[in-house]
Design a protein around this motif. Structure first.
Motif, PDB file in Angstrom:
ATOM      1  N   ALA A 225       0.946  -1.043  -0.004  1.00 40.24           N
ATOM      2  CA  ALA A 225       0.019  -0.166   0.086  1.00 40.24           C
ATOM      3  C   ALA A 225       0.928   1.191   0.126  1.00 40.24           C
ATOM      4  N   TYR A 226       0.378   2.331  -0.637  1.00 42.89           N
ATOM      5  CA  TYR A 226       1.217   3.666  -0.627  1.00 42.89           C
ATOM      6  C   TYR A 226       0.824   4.268   0.750  1.00 42.89           C
ATOM      7  N   PHE A 227       2.086   4.754   1.222  1.00 44.00           N
ATOM      8  CA  PHE A 227       2.041   5.476   2.460  1.00 44.00           C
ATOM      9  C   PHE A 227       3.262   6.572   2.278  1.00 44.00           C
ATOM     10  N   PHE A 228       3.208   7.417   3.502  1.00 40.74           N
ATOM     11  CA  PHE A 228       4.128   8.613   3.178  1.00 40.74           C
ATOM     12  C   PHE A 228       4.465   9.290   4.501  1.00 40.74           C
ATOM     13  N   PRO A 229       5.707  10.012   4.725  1.00 40.25           N
ATOM     14  CA  PRO A 229       6.169  10.446   5.801  1.00 40.25           C
ATOM     15  C   PRO A 229       5.362  11.780   6.112  1.00 40.25           C
ATOM     16  N   ALA A 230       5.161  12.210   7.147  1.00 43.99           N
ATOM     17  CA  ALA A 230       4.370  13.450   7.477  1.00 43.99           C
ATOM     18  C   ALA A 230       5.344  14.659   7.920  1.00 43.99           C
ATOM     19  N   HIS A 231       4.733  15.839   7.871  1.00 42.70           N
ATOM     20  CA  HIS A 231       5.565  17.107   8.133  1.00 42.70           C
ATOM     21  C   HIS A 231       5.523  16.885   9.800  1.00 42.70           C
ATOM     22  N   ASP A 232       6.566  17.477  10.262  1.00 43.85           N
ATOM     23  CA  ASP A 232       6.514  17.547  11.720  1.00 43.85           C
ATOM     24  C   ASP A 232       6.457  19.237  11.918  1.00 43.85           C
ATOM     25  N   PRO A 233       5.368  19.278  12.811  1.00 44.75           N
ATOM     26  CA  PRO A 233       5.124  20.677  13.193  1.00 44.75           C
ATOM     27  C   PRO A 233       6.249  21.518  13.760  1.00 44.75           C
ATOM     28  N   GLU A 234       7.251  20.659  14.638  1.00 45.21           N
ATOM     29  CA  GLU A 234       8.419  21.574  15.146  1.00 45.21           C
ATOM     30  C   GLU A 234       9.110  22.171  14.151  1.00 45.21           C
ATOM     31  N   MET A 235       9.137  21.895  12.943  1.00 41.30           N
ATOM     32  CA  MET A 235       9.739  22.376  11.902  1.00 41.30           C
ATOM     33  C   MET A 235       9.254  24.021  11.491  1.00 41.30           C
ATOM     34  N   ASP A 236       8.131  24.141  11.768  1.00 43.26           N
ATOM     35  CA  ASP A 236       7.608  25.443  11.389  1.00 43.26           C
ATOM     36  C   ASP A 236       8.282  26.614  11.838  1.00 43.26           C
ATOM     37  N   GLU A 237       8.902  26.399  13.146  1.00 39.35           N
ATOM     38  CA  GLU A 237       9.729  27.565  13.972  1.00 39.35           C
ATOM     39  C   GLU A 237      10.825  27.630  13.221  1.00 39.35           C
ATOM     40  N   TYR A 238      11.365  26.729  12.701  1.00 40.47           N
ATOM     41  CA  TYR A 238      12.745  26.793  11.492  1.00 40.47           C
ATOM     42  C   TYR A 238      12.392  27.460  10.300  1.00 40.47           C
ATOM     43  N   ALA A 239      11.196  27.228  10.000  1.00 42.78           N
ATOM     44  CA  ALA A 239      10.776  27.719   8.561  1.00 42.78           C
ATOM     45  C   ALA A 239      10.728  29.324   8.403  1.00 42.78           C
ATOM     46  N   ARG A 240      10.508  29.670   9.618  1.00 45.32           N
ATOM     47  CA  ARG A 240      10.217  31.217   9.835  1.00 45.32           C
ATOM     48  C   ARG A 240      11.353  31.933  10.059  1.00 45.32           C
ATOM     49  N   GLN A 241      12.494  31.412  10.121  1.00 47.21           N
ATOM     50  CA  GLN A 241      13.803  32.058  10.256  1.00 47.21           C
ATOM     51  C   GLN A 241      14.031  32.851   8.922  1.00 47.21           C
ATOM     52  N   ALA A 242      14.325  34.119   8.868  1.00 42.68           N
ATOM     53  CA  ALA A 242      14.517  35.097   7.810  1.00 42.68           C
ATOM     54  C   ALA A 242      16.107  35.157   7.569  1.00 42.68           C
ATOM     55  N   GLU A 243      16.827  34.946   8.479  1.00 43.88           N
ATOM     56  CA  GLU A 243      18.193  34.836   8.318  1.00 43.88           C
ATOM     57  C   GLU A 243      18.658  33.482   7.936  1.00 43.88           C
ATOM     58  N   ARG A 244      19.357  33.612   6.676  1.00 49.95           N
ATOM     59  CA  ARG A 244      19.711  31.986   6.171  1.00 49.95           C
ATOM     60  C   ARG A 244      20.955  32.422   5.457  1.00 49.95           C
ATOM     61  N   PRO A 245      22.237  32.240   6.167  1.00 52.92           N
ATOM     62  CA  PRO A 245      23.407  32.511   5.903  1.00 52.92           C
ATOM     63  C   PRO A 245      24.119  31.407   4.952  1.00 52.92           C
ATOM     64  N   ILE A 246      23.609  30.200   4.798  1.00 58.94           N
ATOM     65  CA  ILE A 246      24.231  29.331   4.128  1.00 58.94           C
ATOM     66  C   ILE A 246      23.416  29.346   2.728  1.00 58.94           C
ATOM     67  N   ASP A 247      24.302  29.686   1.621  1.00 56.65           N
ATOM     68  CA  ASP A 247      23.726  29.526   0.115  1.00 56.65           C
ATOM     69  C   ASP A 247      23.260  28.406  -0.138  1.00 56.65           C
ATOM     70  N   ILE A 248      24.064  27.377  -0.164  1.00 55.90           N
ATOM     71  CA  ILE A 248      23.789  26.016  -0.519  1.00 55.90           C
ATOM     72  C   ILE A 248      24.168  24.915   0.298  1.00 55.90           C
ATOM     73  N   LEU A 249      23.092  23.904   0.856  1.00 55.20           N
ATOM     74  CA  LEU A 249      23.603  22.891   1.678  1.00 55.20           C
ATOM     75  C   LEU A 249      23.183  21.570   1.166  1.00 55.20           C
ATOM     76  N   PHE A 250      24.127  20.701   1.285  1.00 52.44           N
ATOM     77  CA  PHE A 250      23.673  19.337   1.173  1.00 52.44           C
ATOM     78  C   PHE A 250      24.002  18.666   2.295  1.00 52.44           C
ATOM     79  N   VAL A 251      22.863  17.817   2.670  1.00 50.40           N
ATOM     80  CA  VAL A 251      23.078  16.738   3.831  1.00 50.40           C
ATOM     81  C   VAL A 251      22.706  15.168   3.468  1.00 50.40           C
ATOM     82  N   GLY A 252      23.842  14.286   3.519  1.00 50.17           N
ATOM     83  CA  GLY A 252      23.598  12.884   3.007  1.00 50.17           C
ATOM     84  C   GLY A 252      24.720  12.238   3.207  1.00 50.17           C
ATOM     85  N   GLY A 253      24.558  10.731   2.490  1.00 49.39           N
ATOM     86  CA  GLY A 253      25.621  10.015   2.594  1.00 49.39           C
ATOM     87  C   GLY A 253      26.417  10.219   1.183  1.00 49.39           C
TER      88      GLY A 253
END
Length: 362
Positions: free
Chosen positions: A158-186
């Motif tokens: 069956a198709y299923f999906f991850p959900a949005h974590d409401p705790e992220m909303d605080e981070y989404a409101r940040q106006a200052e974003r000093p990192i131009d390009i980010l990559f996180v992974g293996g």
């Protein structure tokens, strides 16, 4: 409904969890530290997040946490992890089990579940041609092509999906974003296409703030020691351009911190996904309000290039697109990032995720 969920953690995350919970901490303290840190929160279902007494979360491959539970419940510390989880399920009287690690806790484990369990559902978002999941009532993920391969082998899916974590909303409101390009992974030599993309984007570091947080393979770590001069190891070394912008891997709220501090987050799928997209970095990037710059492919509902994200064709196009957006399209970056965040927050809410899961249990 008495609900039991099992999740597993990367080895690279354990030192952080040790620091957050403190040495010698009991089961409740370590579990609370884990939940507060939001590691893989998009996969943790609503009853667990709400601390519903009818819900139980196991971190099945964290021996420290699981053995703390075992000792507190009168079991020897040497009890195997699978036996501890079976004891947890029996003690909780679970009716439904959602297992995000069906490779470790496999058919043999399912066959030993106590009779109180009526439904067992497994998340598996990668091909597993040699694994058998036929004892699970459902194998679920948000990659339809992978699910079709399992269906062809006779497994119920069956198709299923991850959900949005409401705790992220605080981070989404940040106006200052000093990192131009980010990559996180293996990073490993097996991710050849990803390595090409990272190398092209790393070249922008002479005039952009480029940051990679890479979880290196064991051979890559070894190759970047003095032993790396040995010819068999040399091919595992990362190019200097990549190493110069790389910091250690980040998890949990540390991941949220860097996503919330970034204008553009680069995503690069690995080969096993084929043309389908929708890995966790897509959900996390938009959830934290950054612009997702990602490779072309078939995306889940709501993830549309030019509306909620931007896609690139290849390594050269990824670097060109990122540089152009930062030079001439920074306002467009913000507009698309805001639409992406709103889409994830509403369409992939934790409430909707739970309602869909309840449907899978019928």
């Amino acid at each position: 409904m008495r609900f039991f969920q099992n999740i597993s953690i990367y080895d690279g995350y354990r030192p952080r969890l040790d620091d957050l919970s403190g040495s010698g901490s009991g089961y409740a303290v370590r579990l609370e530290a884990f939940l507060h840190d939001r590691y893989s929160a998009g996969h943790i279902l609503k009853p667990v997040c709400d601390k519903d007494p009818e819900a139980f979360l196991a971190v099945g491959n964290d021996a420290t946490l699981q053995r703390a539970w075992a000792i507190e419940h009168g079991l020897p510390a040497s009890t195997p992890l699978s036996e501890i989880m079976l004891a947890q399920i029996e003690e909780h009287r679970a009716e439904v089990i959602y297992n995000l690690d069906p490779i470790r806790f496999d058919n043999e484990f399912v066959a030993r579940l106590p009779s109180c369990v009526k439904r067992h559902i497994a998340w598996r978002a990668a091909p597993s041609p040699h694994e058998n999941f036929d004892r699970y009532h459902r194998v679920v993920s948000n990659f339809p092509a992978i699910l079709r391969r399992y269906e062809e082998r006779g497994f119920r899916t069956a198709y299923f999906f991850p959900a949005h974590d409401p705790e992220m909303d605080e981070y989404a409101r940040q106006a200052e974003r000093p990192i131009d390009i980010l990559f996180v992974g293996g990073y490993s030599r097996h991710h050849q296409r990803r390595a090409e993309i990272l190398l092209a984007v790393a070249a922008l570091a002479d005039h952009r703030n480029v940051r990679f947080h890479l979880d290196r393979s064991r051979l890559t770590r070894l190759a970047e020691t003095p032993l790396g001069v040995i010819p068999p190891l040399r091919k595992h070394r990362r190019p200097i351009a990549i190493r110069s912008v790389t910091q250690p891997g980040v998890f949990g709220r540390a991941l949220y911190d860097v996503l919330g501090a970034s204008k553009i987050v680069l995503n690069a799928a690995v080969d096993m996904a084929g043309v389908e997209r929708g890995n966790m970095r897509c959900f996390e990037t938009m959830g934290c309000g950054a612009l997702l710059l990602t490779d072309e492919g078939r995306y889940p509902e709501g993830m549309v290039s030019g509306e909620t994200l931007i896609t690139y064709r290849d390594a050269t196009d990824a670097a060109t697109c990122a540089d152009d957006l930062l030079s001439h399209g920074i306002e467009l970056c913000g507009q698309i990032a805001r639409r992406g965040h709103e889409m994830i927050r509403t369409h992939y809410s934790r409430e909707r995720q739970w309602q869909v899961f309840l449907g899978l249990c019928d």
